[in-house]
Write an enzyme that holds these catalytic residues in place. Sequence first.
Site, PDB file in Angstrom:
ATOM      1  N   SER A 132      -9.995  -1.014   6.952  1.00 15.47           N
ATOM      2  CA  SER A 132      -9.393  -0.740   5.639  1.00 15.47           C
ATOM      3  C   SER A 132      -8.637  -1.895   4.999  1.00 15.47           C
ATOM      4  O   SER A 132      -8.230  -1.795   3.844  1.00 15.47           O
ATOM      5  CB  SER A 132      -8.459   0.478   5.741  1.00 15.47           C
ATOM      6  OG  SER A 132      -9.213   1.658   5.850  1.00 15.47           O
ATOM      7  N   LYS A 179       0.848  -1.182   0.000  1.00 12.73           N
ATOM      8  CA  LYS A 179       0.000   0.000   0.000  1.00 12.73           C
ATOM      9  C   LYS A 179       0.889   1.240   0.000  1.00 12.73           C
ATOM     10  O   LYS A 179       1.946   1.265   0.635  1.00 12.73           O
ATOM     11  CB  LYS A 179      -0.907  -0.031   1.229  1.00 12.73           C
ATOM     12  CG  LYS A 179      -1.990   1.036   1.272  1.00 12.73           C
ATOM     13  CD  LYS A 179      -2.871   0.816   2.501  1.00 12.73           C
ATOM     14  CE  LYS A 179      -3.980   1.837   2.610  1.00 12.73           C
ATOM     15  NZ  LYS A 179      -4.838   1.581   3.798  1.00 12.73           N
ATOM     16  N   SER A 193      -9.592   1.520   2.914  1.00 12.42           N
ATOM     17  CA  SER A 193      -8.755   2.354   2.064  1.00 12.42           C
ATOM     18  C   SER A 193      -7.717   1.570   1.258  1.00 12.42           C
ATOM     19  O   SER A 193      -7.113   2.110   0.323  1.00 12.42           O
ATOM     20  CB  SER A 193      -8.033   3.401   2.913  1.00 12.42           C
ATOM     21  OG  SER A 193      -7.210   2.784   3.885  1.00 12.42           O
TER      22      SER A 193
END
Length: 454
Positions: A175, A76, A151
């Site tokens: 997330s 990420k 996210s």
Amino acid sequence: MKNVSILSLKEGYKKKEFSPVDITKMYLDRIHQSQDLNAYITVTDDIALKQAEIAEKKYIANEATGILEGIPLSYKDNLNTKGIRTTSGSKIDEDFIPDDDADIVHTLQREGAIQLGKVNMHEFAFGITSNNPFYGSVKNPWNKEYAPGGSSGGSGAAVAAKLGLASIGTDTAGSIRIPAASCGVIGLKPTHGLIKAGGVKHISWTLDHIGPLTQTMDDLAIILEAMTGGQYTSSLKEDIRGIRIGVPKNYFNEGIEENTARLYHKALQDLESLGAVLIEIDIPFSSEDLALSFGIGIAEAGFVHEKSIVSTLDSFGLDVKASLEHSHAITALDYIKALKRKAQLTEQFEQLFEQVDVLATPTTPITPQGIGEEMVEVNGVTDSVFNTMIRIPAVFDLTGQPAISIPCGLADNGLPVGLQLAAANHNEKILIHAGYAYEQAFLKTFYDKRNNLI
């Protein structure tokens, strides 16, 4: 690309059936051919191939000792990567190039992992749609008109579309688990603090967690061993007879859309058919408690982004800007009260896990929504997609206990639904045990459909 796993790759490397360079090139080709998913912000072709060459030489010399030697994965984009831009999905950090790797990146590269690149995300991890105003919306591989969750949306989409064998994400209010459920993969939020968080662009140091998203339970167990140095593959057992599974009487079973509720109850029946014992249980949590996570998260985010709020507030996306503007309104007294209640809730859930081994809930109350949709109606009640999606998974960010999302089928709209399993602090092993048994018995057909996505 079917039935590729960490173990099958490592076995193939050892037998010289294919090489880390071959596999890395294959994944890089898939990434470049699937740019319409917008899963990656930065693809690190040169670095990945150099790491693959090193791994290949180790296998030739029989010196491949790393747990993830030659295994391609992604990170990420809020995890620092030395010499590689780390945008956190923002305009503000679009040119930020860290001097050092995040702790978890360093750990996994030491175990031989190959870095394919940095995946897209909701700006600064502030949302659950991955509708990014600066790098474009991530698309759900099951239906590109829909969001992949967030996210860590790039992580979920990349793993589901096989643009890497796994991805490392972060989880503040769901997330990791929301995109895992939305994209039909497995995502684990470990016990708070189990994985070192140095070199991560936080929202909230109190609520943030780092964890893996994978295609299968055995891959998850192996990666968790690499991340922590612990032993988890021994928990990959199919016999769950006698395991006590808590079925919530309240909160977690409220406000659930029909498709999700149907597949959740089917999953409970499936677990019972394997010999698990279902026990109805009262949940010590309310909507008022959920509001505490907002207070803690936004207050700490205001501190993390203090300088940018003063100097470049208009450079944030609209949703992130609105949240950060609100951070100054949270008083010290409110923040301290929230932390005290957090500690109380953690203890209450630890007591709950003395009555049951695992708590089973839907991962989210709804399936993924269309890209750009911000409001949703569930059972006659209209609320924001954000509030609706985090209502279940955010509980365990507040309490800190480990929770995993695994697929439990497809809704009538063809989109995945996730089953969340949670357990006592530092009891990831029971989640792996229960999740693996369920996967082996009931997810073969689902995995076949996922393999045919792209």
